[in-house]
Design a protein around this motif. Sequence first.
Motif, PDB file in Angstrom:
ATOM      1  N   SER A  73       0.835  -1.202   0.000  1.00 44.42           N
ATOM      2  CA  SER A  73       0.000   0.000   0.000  1.00 44.42           C
ATOM      3  C   SER A  73       0.866   1.247   0.000  1.00 44.42           C
ATOM      4  O   SER A  73       0.378   2.356   0.171  1.00 44.42           O
ATOM      5  CB  SER A  73      -0.917  -0.003   1.235  1.00 44.42           C
ATOM      6  N   LEU A 111     -12.593  -4.045  -4.507  1.00 45.11           N
ATOM      7  CA  LEU A 111     -11.808  -3.314  -3.509  1.00 45.11           C
ATOM      8  C   LEU A 111     -10.353  -3.207  -3.941  1.00 45.11           C
ATOM      9  O   LEU A 111      -9.718  -2.149  -3.814  1.00 45.11           O
ATOM     10  CB  LEU A 111     -11.895  -4.021  -2.163  1.00 45.11           C
ATOM     11  N   LYS A 153      -8.218   0.245  -4.729  1.00 45.22           N
ATOM     12  CA  LYS A 153      -6.973   0.591  -4.033  1.00 45.22           C
ATOM     13  C   LYS A 153      -5.907   1.071  -5.012  1.00 45.22           C
ATOM     14  O   LYS A 153      -5.069   1.897  -4.678  1.00 45.22           O
ATOM     15  CB  LYS A 153      -6.442  -0.628  -3.270  1.00 45.22           C
ATOM     16  N   ASP A 180      -7.272   5.840  -8.672  1.00 46.03           N
ATOM     17  CA  ASP A 180      -7.950   7.059  -8.251  1.00 46.03           C
ATOM     18  C   ASP A 180      -8.347   7.838  -9.492  1.00 46.03           C
ATOM     19  O   ASP A 180      -7.760   7.656 -10.571  1.00 46.03           O
ATOM     20  CB  ASP A 180      -7.033   7.927  -7.380  1.00 46.03           C
ATOM     21  N   ASP A 212     -17.125  -2.337   2.871  1.00 48.11           N
ATOM     22  CA  ASP A 212     -15.823  -1.732   2.598  1.00 48.11           C
ATOM     23  C   ASP A 212     -15.791  -1.041   1.249  1.00 48.11           C
ATOM     24  O   ASP A 212     -15.144   0.002   1.083  1.00 48.11           O
ATOM     25  CB  ASP A 212     -14.722  -2.803   2.652  1.00 48.11           C
ATOM     26  N   GLN A 255     -17.531   2.299   1.716  1.00 50.77           N
ATOM     27  CA  GLN A 255     -16.677   3.199   2.489  1.00 50.77           C
ATOM     28  C   GLN A 255     -15.474   3.669   1.673  1.00 50.77           C
ATOM     29  O   GLN A 255     -15.050   4.833   1.777  1.00 50.77           O
ATOM     30  CB  GLN A 255     -16.199   2.504   3.770  1.00 50.77           C
ATOM     31  N   LYS A 256     -14.926   2.780   0.854  1.00 53.03           N
ATOM     32  CA  LYS A 256     -13.781   3.144   0.018  1.00 53.03           C
ATOM     33  C   LYS A 256     -14.159   4.237  -0.973  1.00 53.03           C
ATOM     34  O   LYS A 256     -13.409   5.209  -1.172  1.00 53.03           O
ATOM     35  CB  LYS A 256     -13.278   1.911  -0.728  1.00 53.03           C
ATOM     36  N   ARG A 313     -14.680   7.523   0.816  1.00 51.26           N
ATOM     37  CA  ARG A 313     -13.383   8.080   1.204  1.00 51.26           C
ATOM     38  C   ARG A 313     -12.736   8.790   0.030  1.00 51.26           C
ATOM     39  O   ARG A 313     -12.126   9.861   0.191  1.00 51.26           O
ATOM     40  CB  ARG A 313     -12.474   6.964   1.718  1.00 51.26           C
ATOM     41  N   LYS A 314     -12.865   8.233  -1.163  1.00 54.87           N
ATOM     42  CA  LYS A 314     -12.331   8.902  -2.351  1.00 54.87           C
ATOM     43  C   LYS A 314     -13.032  10.240  -2.560  1.00 54.87           C
ATOM     44  O   LYS A 314     -12.409  11.229  -2.965  1.00 54.87           O
ATOM     45  CB  LYS A 314     -12.493   8.000  -3.581  1.00 54.87           C
ATOM     46  N   ALA A 371      -4.476   2.488   1.769  1.00 54.83           N
ATOM     47  CA  ALA A 371      -5.405   1.649   1.032  1.00 54.83           C
ATOM     48  C   ALA A 371      -6.738   1.650   1.714  1.00 54.83           C
ATOM     49  O   ALA A 371      -7.745   1.360   1.119  1.00 54.83           O
ATOM     50  CB  ALA A 371      -4.864   0.236   0.931  1.00 54.83           C
TER      51      ALA A 371
END
Length: 269
Positions: A3, A31, A35, A38, A66, A69-70, A73-74, A269
Amino acid sequence: MTSDVAPRHLRTLFLSDFHLGTRGSQADLLLDFLKWHDAETIYLVGDIIDGWRLKKSWYWPQAHNDVVQKLLRKGRKGARLVYIPGNHDEFLRDYLGLQMGGVEIADSIIHETADGKRLLVMHGDQFDVVVRHAKWLAFLGDHAYNLALALNTVVGKVRRKLGFEYWSLSAWAKLKVKNAVSFIGAFEQALLTEAKRVGADGVVCGHIHHPTIRDDLGIRYINTGDWVESCTAIVEHHDGRMEMIRWGDIAGQYAVEFEDEPEIDKVAA
């Protein structure tokens, strides 16, 4: 995978058909993809959450949470998130035009690429004769498809023992169910007609789980595929170039390729 390497940065990500809430969703692979990638803008092109299945039985493992949430978060880190509901998450169409948790909700949108092309982005179920005019038949097909997903593991093990290459029973079943009532070609043509009607240079859609980038129809047609069988994403590079990534095929090699790159930015990550 380490990561410590900064994710690959793109101008735009187009993702659809996660079907979170079903056992067939490849949330772990998704997921992993998120990771490593972007983007300035992320379009979620429908059927992200499978409301049809969740209404019947609740299935929501940690990996599915997850993924949500990922993505959020972005968004908090600066990515623009646009959610375009499909038929499986049609409950979100009650909130069109609103913003929820930093996520824009729209029925469709025009995306302008870096090289000036205008692309109509929509899920596409509005142009599926099954969903639009015979919803009961769509539900019937959905049940058959989910049964095929459940059988995938067994079929895969048997084929491996017999020395055959991988083959997705669920992908075959989905194709057959769709072909019984609405040919892929007719779906593509309907979407292209709509893109022409609104003055776009092409269309990006999901829905039929058939990933492709085509320029031979007089106007660009892009289907994002899905994260149940094909595990595909469409990405736009900073020069406007569009690319399909089949993550299930390259995930392992991708980690090795970027292992020795300099640490541009420590991104968790």
